[in-house]
Design an enzyme around this catalytic site. Structure first.
Site, PDB file in Angstrom:
ATOM      1  N   ARG A 245      -4.557   0.967  -6.951  1.00 36.10           N
ATOM      2  CA  ARG A 245      -3.512   1.819  -7.527  1.00 36.10           C
ATOM      3  C   ARG A 245      -4.053   2.594  -8.725  1.00 36.10           C
ATOM      4  O   ARG A 245      -3.719   3.758  -8.926  1.00 36.10           O
ATOM      5  CB  ARG A 245      -2.303   0.965  -7.915  1.00 36.10           C
ATOM      6  CG  ARG A 245      -1.515   0.457  -6.699  1.00 36.10           C
ATOM      7  CD  ARG A 245      -0.526  -0.626  -7.101  1.00 36.10           C
ATOM      8  NE  ARG A 245       0.393  -0.989  -6.028  1.00 36.10           N
ATOM      9  CZ  ARG A 245       1.210  -2.029  -6.093  1.00 36.10           C
ATOM     10  NH1 ARG A 245       1.202  -2.821  -7.180  1.00 36.10           N
ATOM     11  NH2 ARG A 245       2.027  -2.310  -5.091  1.00 36.10           N
TER      12      ARG A 245
ATOM     13  N   TYR B  84      11.864  -6.411   1.521  1.00 34.88           N
ATOM     14  CA  TYR B  84      12.126  -6.246   0.084  1.00 34.88           C
ATOM     15  C   TYR B  84      13.433  -6.930  -0.328  1.00 34.88           C
ATOM     16  O   TYR B  84      14.142  -6.421  -1.205  1.00 34.88           O
ATOM     17  CB  TYR B  84      12.161  -4.764  -0.276  1.00 34.88           C
ATOM     18  CG  TYR B  84      10.793  -4.115  -0.379  1.00 34.88           C
ATOM     19  CD1 TYR B  84       9.816  -4.617  -1.250  1.00 34.88           C
ATOM     20  CD2 TYR B  84      10.472  -2.976   0.361  1.00 34.88           C
ATOM     21  CE1 TYR B  84       8.568  -4.017  -1.361  1.00 34.88           C
ATOM     22  CE2 TYR B  84       9.216  -2.373   0.260  1.00 34.88           C
ATOM     23  CZ  TYR B  84       8.272  -2.897  -0.610  1.00 34.88           C
ATOM     24  OH  TYR B  84       7.035  -2.299  -0.721  1.00 34.88           O
TER      25      TYR B  84
ATOM     26  N   HIS C 138       1.094  -2.525  -0.602  1.00 36.31           N
ATOM     27  CA  HIS C 138       1.822  -3.746  -0.944  1.00 36.31           C
ATOM     28  C   HIS C 138       0.905  -4.933  -0.703  1.00 36.31           C
ATOM     29  O   HIS C 138       0.138  -4.938   0.265  1.00 36.31           O
ATOM     30  CB  HIS C 138       3.061  -3.898  -0.057  1.00 36.31           C
ATOM     31  CG  HIS C 138       3.674  -5.268  -0.135  1.00 36.31           C
ATOM     32  ND1 HIS C 138       4.588  -5.624  -1.103  1.00 36.31           N
ATOM     33  CD2 HIS C 138       3.454  -6.392   0.616  1.00 36.31           C
ATOM     34  CE1 HIS C 138       4.914  -6.909  -0.940  1.00 36.31           C
ATOM     35  NE2 HIS C 138       4.236  -7.397   0.094  1.00 36.31           N
TER      36      HIS C 138
ATOM     37  N   ARG D 235      -4.188  -9.216  -4.814  1.00 36.06           N
ATOM     38  CA  ARG D 235      -3.261  -8.679  -5.826  1.00 36.06           C
ATOM     39  C   ARG D 235      -4.048  -8.030  -6.959  1.00 36.06           C
ATOM     40  O   ARG D 235      -3.678  -6.974  -7.464  1.00 36.06           O
ATOM     41  CB  ARG D 235      -2.396  -9.800  -6.424  1.00 36.06           C
ATOM     42  CG  ARG D 235      -1.197 -10.198  -5.616  1.00 36.06           C
ATOM     43  CD  ARG D 235      -0.099  -9.168  -5.571  1.00 36.06           C
ATOM     44  NE  ARG D 235       0.738  -9.086  -6.762  1.00 36.06           N
ATOM     45  CZ  ARG D 235       1.921  -8.465  -6.792  1.00 36.06           C
ATOM     46  NH1 ARG D 235       2.394  -7.853  -5.715  1.00 36.06           N
ATOM     47  NH2 ARG D 235       2.635  -8.419  -7.887  1.00 36.06           N
TER      48      ARG D 235
ATOM     49  N   LYS E  14       1.147   1.794   2.618  1.00 37.30           N
ATOM     50  CA  LYS E  14       2.463   2.437   2.620  1.00 37.30           C
ATOM     51  C   LYS E  14       2.371   3.879   3.133  1.00 37.30           C
ATOM     52  O   LYS E  14       1.277   4.426   3.297  1.00 37.30           O
ATOM     53  CB  LYS E  14       3.028   2.374   1.194  1.00 37.30           C
ATOM     54  CG  LYS E  14       3.331   0.953   0.709  1.00 37.30           C
ATOM     55  CD  LYS E  14       3.869   0.986  -0.721  1.00 37.30           C
ATOM     56  CE  LYS E  14       4.250  -0.395  -1.218  1.00 37.30           C
ATOM     57  NZ  LYS E  14       4.730  -0.340  -2.631  1.00 37.30           N
TER      58      LYS E  14
ATOM     59  N   THR F 260       1.884  -2.446 -10.706  1.00 33.97           N
ATOM     60  CA  THR F 260       2.817  -1.700  -9.846  1.00 33.97           C
ATOM     61  C   THR F 260       2.757  -0.191 -10.085  1.00 33.97           C
ATOM     62  O   THR F 260       2.657   0.592  -9.148  1.00 33.97           O
ATOM     63  CB  THR F 260       4.260  -2.208 -10.082  1.00 33.97           C
ATOM     64  OG1 THR F 260       4.295  -3.614  -9.828  1.00 33.97           O
ATOM     65  CG2 THR F 260       5.247  -1.504  -9.172  1.00 33.97           C
TER      66      THR F 260
ATOM     67  N   GLU G 176       6.238 -13.116   4.358  1.00 31.16           N
ATOM     68  CA  GLU G 176       5.987 -11.714   4.728  1.00 31.16           C
ATOM     69  C   GLU G 176       5.076 -11.607   5.955  1.00 31.16           C
ATOM     70  O   GLU G 176       5.269 -10.725   6.793  1.00 31.16           O
ATOM     71  CB  GLU G 176       5.376 -10.979   3.533  1.00 31.16           C
ATOM     72  CG  GLU G 176       6.354 -10.867   2.354  1.00 31.16           C
ATOM     73  CD  GLU G 176       5.722 -10.338   1.074  1.00 31.16           C
ATOM     74  OE1 GLU G 176       4.496 -10.036   1.084  1.00 31.16           O
ATOM     75  OE2 GLU G 176       6.437 -10.227   0.062  1.00 31.16           O
TER      76      GLU G 176
HETATM   77  O1  CDP Z   1       4.587  -3.908  -5.279  1.00 27.07           O
HETATM   78  P1  CDP Z   1       4.712  -4.772  -6.517  1.00 27.07           P
HETATM   79  O2  CDP Z   1       4.847  -6.242  -6.204  1.00 27.07           O
HETATM   80  O3  CDP Z   1       3.606  -4.480  -7.502  1.00 27.07           O
HETATM   81  O4  CDP Z   1       6.041  -4.289  -7.266  1.00 27.07           O
HETATM   82  P2  CDP Z   1       7.574  -4.764  -7.131  1.00 27.07           P
HETATM   83  O5  CDP Z   1       8.137  -4.856  -8.502  1.00 27.07           O
HETATM   84  O6  CDP Z   1       7.698  -5.973  -6.256  1.00 27.07           O
HETATM   85  O7  CDP Z   1       8.267  -3.514  -6.421  1.00 27.07           O
HETATM   86  C1  CDP Z   1       8.125  -3.280  -5.055  1.00 27.07           C
HETATM   87  C2  CDP Z   1       7.872  -1.796  -4.835  1.00 27.07           C
HETATM   88  O8  CDP Z   1       9.038  -1.059  -5.199  1.00 27.07           O
HETATM   89  C3  CDP Z   1       6.768  -1.180  -5.698  1.00 27.07           C
HETATM   90  O9  CDP Z   1       5.477  -1.410  -5.172  1.00 27.07           O
HETATM   91  C4  CDP Z   1       7.148   0.287  -5.704  1.00 27.07           C
HETATM   92  O10 CDP Z   1       6.695   0.959  -4.519  1.00 27.07           O
HETATM   93  C5  CDP Z   1       8.674   0.220  -5.673  1.00 27.07           C
HETATM   94  N1  CDP Z   1       9.307   0.414  -7.010  1.00 27.07           N
HETATM   95  C6  CDP Z   1      10.054   1.551  -7.241  1.00 27.07           C
HETATM   96  O11 CDP Z   1      10.181   2.401  -6.362  1.00 27.07           O
HETATM   97  N2  CDP Z   1      10.656   1.739  -8.481  1.00 27.07           N
HETATM   98  C7  CDP Z   1      10.543   0.805  -9.440  1.00 27.07           C
HETATM   99  N3  CDP Z   1      11.137   1.004 -10.634  1.00 27.07           N
HETATM  100  C8  CDP Z   1       9.784  -0.366  -9.209  1.00 27.07           C
HETATM  101  C9  CDP Z   1       9.178  -0.551  -7.978  1.00 27.07           C
HETATM  102 MG    MG Z   2       6.430  -7.331  -5.388  1.00 27.89          MG
END
Ligand code: CDP
Ligand code: MG
Length: 152
Positions: free
Chosen positions: A102, A49, A115, A85, A9, A91, A126
């Site tokens: 992370r 997304y 991601h 993953r 990212k 996250t 994707e």
């Molecule tokens: O990336 P991951 O699958 O772990 O998380 P997600 O729940 O699918 O969310 C996608 C992305 O959104 C995250 O990796 C964060 O960069 C962002 N995000 C955010 O900005 N604020 C949140 N409350 C949750 C996620």
């Molecule tokens: Mg996700």
């Protein structure tokens, strides 16, 4: 063998962490079969997304993901979707386990560097967003016999 999509990212690019994070996948024995740098547009962000566009935090995520270039990677290996993953971690960087990408490099819920597709269906969807068929470079890494037994 599985393939999964990894995105480095904008925070990863800005913080000069691309090489160190890409190296983790090479070190693990995974195979990089696609690699490109690009700027995510708002339209591309909404497509990638799609499951999040209705959420309150989506505008912030879109501003972040379009703020600087990203690097997209197609990563291949046995069980690659789960393995990647787990290497990426939870996250929120503040909750991600030490030893994960992370957990080691991020202290943010939004700016979490990377991601990775969360299952076979999202990996297929994707990868098709970021790579055309002819942008995937299939090859047999010569190191394979040193990485795992023939029947693994
Ligand atoms: O990336 P991951 O699958 O772990 O998380 P997600 O729940 O699918 O969310 C996608 C992305 O959104 C995250 O990796 C964060 O960069 C962002 N995000 C955010 O900005 N604020 C949140 N409350 C949750 C996620
Ligand atoms: Mg996700």
């Amino acid at each position: 063998m599985e393939r999964t999509l990894v995105l480095l990212k904008p925070d990863c690019v800005q913080r000069r962490l691309m090489g160190r994070i890409l190296s983790r996948f090479e070190d693990k024995g995974l195979n990089i079969v696609g690699l490109k740098m690009l700027r995510v547009t708002p339209e591309l962000a909404k497509r990638h997304y799609a499951e999040h566009t209705h959420k309150s935090w989506y505008p912030g995520l879109e501003a972040f993901i379009t703020s600087a270039p990203i690097v997209a990677m197609a990563v291949e290996g046995p069980d690659a979707i789960r393995v990647v993953r787990e290497m990426v971690g939870a996250t929120n960087g503040l909750q991600a386990a030490a030893g994960t990408i992370r957990g080691d490099f991020s202290s943010s819920r939004q700016m979490n560097l990377i991601h990775a597709s969360d299952g076979p269906e999202s990996a297929r969807r994707e990868l098709a967003i970021f790579f055309a068929e002819n942008e995937i470079c299939e090859y047999t890494p010569m190191i394979t016999p040193a990485l795992r037994a023939d029947d693994e």
